[in-house]
Every structure is written in structure tokens, then in C-alpha cells.
Design a protein around this motif. Structure first.
Motif, PDB file in Angstrom:
ATOM      1  N   VAL A 206      17.261  11.714  -5.278  1.00  0.00           N
ATOM      2  CA  VAL A 206      18.318  12.354  -4.503  1.00  0.00           C
ATOM      3  C   VAL A 206      19.596  11.629  -4.892  1.00  0.00           C
ATOM      4  O   VAL A 206      19.623  10.400  -4.998  1.00  0.00           O
ATOM      5  N   THR A 207      20.632  12.401  -5.193  1.00  0.00           N
ATOM      6  CA  THR A 207      21.876  11.863  -5.734  1.00  0.00           C
ATOM      7  C   THR A 207      23.022  12.170  -4.787  1.00  0.00           C
ATOM      8  O   THR A 207      23.146  13.297  -4.299  1.00  0.00           O
ATOM      9  N   VAL A 208      23.853  11.178  -4.555  1.00  0.00           N
ATOM     10  CA  VAL A 208      25.023  11.324  -3.693  1.00  0.00           C
ATOM     11  C   VAL A 208      26.265  10.959  -4.487  1.00  0.00           C
ATOM     12  O   VAL A 208      26.274   9.979  -5.232  1.00  0.00           O
ATOM     13  N   CYS A 209      27.302  11.771  -4.346  1.00  0.00           N
ATOM     14  CA  CYS A 209      28.600  11.444  -4.931  1.00  0.00           C
ATOM     15  C   CYS A 209      29.599  11.194  -3.812  1.00  0.00           C
ATOM     16  O   CYS A 209      29.634  11.935  -2.812  1.00  0.00           O
TER      17      CYS A 209
ATOM     18  N   ILE B 156      29.463  28.234  -8.110  1.00  0.00           N
ATOM     19  CA  ILE B 156      30.104  28.204  -9.422  1.00  0.00           C
ATOM     20  C   ILE B 156      29.047  28.377 -10.502  1.00  0.00           C
ATOM     21  O   ILE B 156      27.950  27.816 -10.408  1.00  0.00           O
ATOM     22  N   THR B 157      29.352  29.124 -11.533  1.00  0.00           N
ATOM     23  CA  THR B 157      28.393  29.308 -12.630  1.00  0.00           C
ATOM     24  C   THR B 157      28.135  27.968 -13.325  1.00  0.00           C
ATOM     25  O   THR B 157      29.013  27.090 -13.345  1.00  0.00           O
ATOM     26  N   PRO B 158      26.949  27.791 -13.895  1.00  0.00           N
ATOM     27  CA  PRO B 158      26.646  26.512 -14.547  1.00  0.00           C
ATOM     28  C   PRO B 158      27.666  26.103 -15.603  1.00  0.00           C
ATOM     29  O   PRO B 158      28.049  24.932 -15.679  1.00  0.00           O
ATOM     30  N   LYS B 159      28.105  27.051 -16.429  1.00  0.00           N
ATOM     31  CA  LYS B 159      29.064  26.722 -17.483  1.00  0.00           C
ATOM     32  C   LYS B 159      30.380  26.236 -16.893  1.00  0.00           C
ATOM     33  O   LYS B 159      30.945  25.214 -17.315  1.00  0.00           O
ATOM     34  N   ARG B 160      30.890  26.968 -15.907  1.00  0.00           N
ATOM     35  CA  ARG B 160      32.147  26.579 -15.271  1.00  0.00           C
ATOM     36  C   ARG B 160      31.980  25.271 -14.501  1.00  0.00           C
ATOM     37  O   ARG B 160      32.881  24.426 -14.483  1.00  0.00           O
ATOM     38  N   ARG B 161      30.825  25.093 -13.872  1.00  0.00           N
ATOM     39  CA  ARG B 161      30.575  23.875 -13.088  1.00  0.00           C
ATOM     40  C   ARG B 161      30.616  22.635 -13.978  1.00  0.00           C
ATOM     41  O   ARG B 161      31.181  21.609 -13.598  1.00  0.00           O
ATOM     42  N   THR B 162      30.029  22.726 -15.164  1.00  0.00           N
ATOM     43  CA  THR B 162      30.030  21.586 -16.087  1.00  0.00           C
ATOM     44  C   THR B 162      31.448  21.240 -16.523  1.00  0.00           C
ATOM     45  O   THR B 162      31.839  20.063 -16.549  1.00  0.00           O
TER      46      THR B 162
ATOM     47  N   ILE C  97      30.485  17.259  -8.864  1.00  0.00           N
ATOM     48  CA  ILE C  97      30.143  16.117  -9.718  1.00  0.00           C
ATOM     49  C   ILE C  97      28.682  15.723  -9.532  1.00  0.00           C
ATOM     50  O   ILE C  97      27.959  15.488 -10.516  1.00  0.00           O
ATOM     51  N   ALA C  98      28.217  15.660  -8.293  1.00  0.00           N
ATOM     52  CA  ALA C  98      26.826  15.270  -8.028  1.00  0.00           C
ATOM     53  C   ALA C  98      25.853  16.256  -8.667  1.00  0.00           C
ATOM     54  O   ALA C  98      24.868  15.851  -9.300  1.00  0.00           O
ATOM     55  N   LYS C  99      26.117  17.544  -8.510  1.00  0.00           N
ATOM     56  CA  LYS C  99      25.220  18.572  -9.049  1.00  0.00           C
ATOM     57  C   LYS C  99      25.126  18.484 -10.567  1.00  0.00           C
ATOM     58  O   LYS C  99      24.027  18.483 -11.142  1.00  0.00           O
ATOM     59  N   VAL C 100      26.272  18.415 -11.230  1.00  0.00           N
ATOM     60  CA  VAL C 100      26.282  18.413 -12.692  1.00  0.00           C
ATOM     61  C   VAL C 100      25.620  17.157 -13.242  1.00  0.00           C
ATOM     62  O   VAL C 100      24.798  17.220 -14.168  1.00  0.00           O
TER      63      VAL C 100
END
Length: 236
Positions: A38-41, A60-66, A150-153
Motif C-alpha cells: 500500500v503506497t501513500v503520497c 484520468i486516462t493512464p497515458k495522461r496520468r503518467t 503521483i501515488a497511483k503512477v
């Protein structure tokens, strides 16, 4: 789907009512996964205008999110990640593991926050920080939305690397599912069982007779009591 962009209203309220100057938005990812940490930012943004398109990472779409994560990491005043491992999740329970990851993220910031905005309605962090919980904070609060992206990516990238760097993880589809339930993930578990990167206290093992004996029961009654209802109920 149209959405209202996040604002600094919560930060402004905290500044006005508490005198807090440095405020961190905090969000997590990986709570419901079967594998991985589990990751926290924690992100400190000040009151500057947010980059275009910032909102909850799930919208947000994966490409845009990155691309947005890379932009945010340069835009924020400061940010840091904290992780709790599958072993720590199994030992402590999710609530305590979330706090551990959040503390690690906050402690890693170069600036110590005066207050923390936490996504959701439950304060799993507590003192010594002054905490304001905000339901759907990842959609309404700029600092929390930045932390969410940031956490998701970065966690997704960690899980994708496992698929390519850890031979035992090749069959589980982590690059696509990031350790969450998916048909590929379920099929690999049924055939091969859990890896060293899986959470062994999770309920998915109850549906795998061949591997059910590997399920761990947390020793700490206090940790088990902290677990909120339904967090382990990811049955097939």
C-alpha cells in the motif's frame, strides 16, 4: 464526464482557522490489491494554480496520468512516497499499515507539515499531525489530487517492474492489474498460488483450496480490531 476542478478551499480554511502554513495533501493507493504494497503520497502545493486537468487519478486516462505525474513532481513544493509491504499489511492489518506508510511519506518530506488533509472520512493517521479528513478530497482538493496522481503512477510502475524483474511474477499480469483482482491474476493464483509479493491474510485465499493452508492470521488482536469491515472481503 464533466467535473469541477479541485481548489485550495480546504487549505485556505485550515490556514484561517488553525494558522497552519505548510499543509500536506495525503492519498493512498493499493488498499484493495491482493499483491504489492500500500503506497501513500504526501504532497505540499502551497496556493499556486494547479496544472490543467488535475483531478482524482481514477478519472484520468493512464497515458495522461503518467504525463501529469511527471509534471506534478516538478510543480509541487515538495512530495514524498511511503510504502507498507505485504508482510507489514499481513502483520498489522490495513488500517495500521496505512498509517505506517503515511508516516513514512510525511517523515520523508523536506518540510514538516503543520496540518494534513487526508482523503476519505476516516482519520487513519492521527497525531502528532493536525488532520482534516475530506470525503472525495482527491477530486476537490488540489494537494490531495496531486498526491493521488503521483501515488497511483509510481505504484503502478513498481508493480509493472515486478512483472519484468521477478521471474515468479511473470504470469500474474501485474503490469496491467497492479496487483488488483483481474481474470489473469485470478487464473495465475489458482494454478501457481501466491508469490512472495502477495498479501497472505487476504480473503482471496479462502477460495483457493490448493493454497488455503498458506493463509496467515494476524497475531495482534489490536491490529485486527483496527481493521474496518469488508476490507479483506475480495472473494472470487
Amino acid at each position: 464526464m464533466p467535473y469541477e476542478p479541485p481548489t485550495h478551499s480546504v487549505e485556505r480554511s485550515l490556514r484561517a482557522t488553525t494558522g497552519a502554513k505548510i499543509i500536506a495533501g495525503v492519498d493512498e493507493v493499493g488498499r484493495g490489491a491482493w499483491a504489492g504494497p500500500v503506497t501513500v503520497c504526501a504532497a505540499v502545493t502551497g496556493l499556486r494554480r494547479a496544472p490543467e486537468g488535475l483531478t482524482d487519478s481514477k478519472l484520468i486516462t493512464p497515458k495522461r496520468r503518467t504525463a501529469l505525474a511527471a509534471e506534478l513532481e516538478k510543480w509541487v513544493t515538495a512530495h514524498a512516497l511511503g510504502h507498507a509491504s505485504p508482510e507489514e499489511i499481513d502483520e498489522l492489518g490495513m488500517t495500521a499499515a496505512l498509517r505506517l506508510a503515511a508516516v513514512r511519506a510525511l517523515d520523508a518530506l523536506p518540510l514538516r507539515p503543520d496540518a494534513v488533509i487526508l482523503d476519505g472520512k476516516h482519520d487513519y493517521l492521527g497525531g502528532p499531525w493536525q488532520v482534516r479528513t475530506v470525503i472525495k478530497g482527491d477530486q476537490s482538493c488540489i494537494a490531495v489530487a496531486a498526491a493521488s496522481v503521483i501515488a497511483k503512477v509510481r505504484r503502478d510502475e513498481m508493480m509493472a517492474r515486478l512483472e519484468t524483474e521477478a521471474e515468479e511474477c511473470l504470469a500474474y499480469g501485474f503490469a496491467a492489474n497492479a496487483g488488483y483482482p483481474s481474470p489473469v491474476h485470478k487464473a495465475a493464483l489458482a494454478e501457481l498460488g501466491p508469490t512472495a509479493y502477495h498479501r497472505l491474510s487476504w480473503a482471496y485465499l479462502d477460495a483457493l483450496p490448493r493454497w488455503r493452508h498458506l493463509k496467515k492470521v494476524r497475531i495482534s488482536a489490536e491490529a485486527a480490531a483496527l481493521e474496518s469491515g469488508g476490507q479483506l472481503g475480495f472473494d472470487f
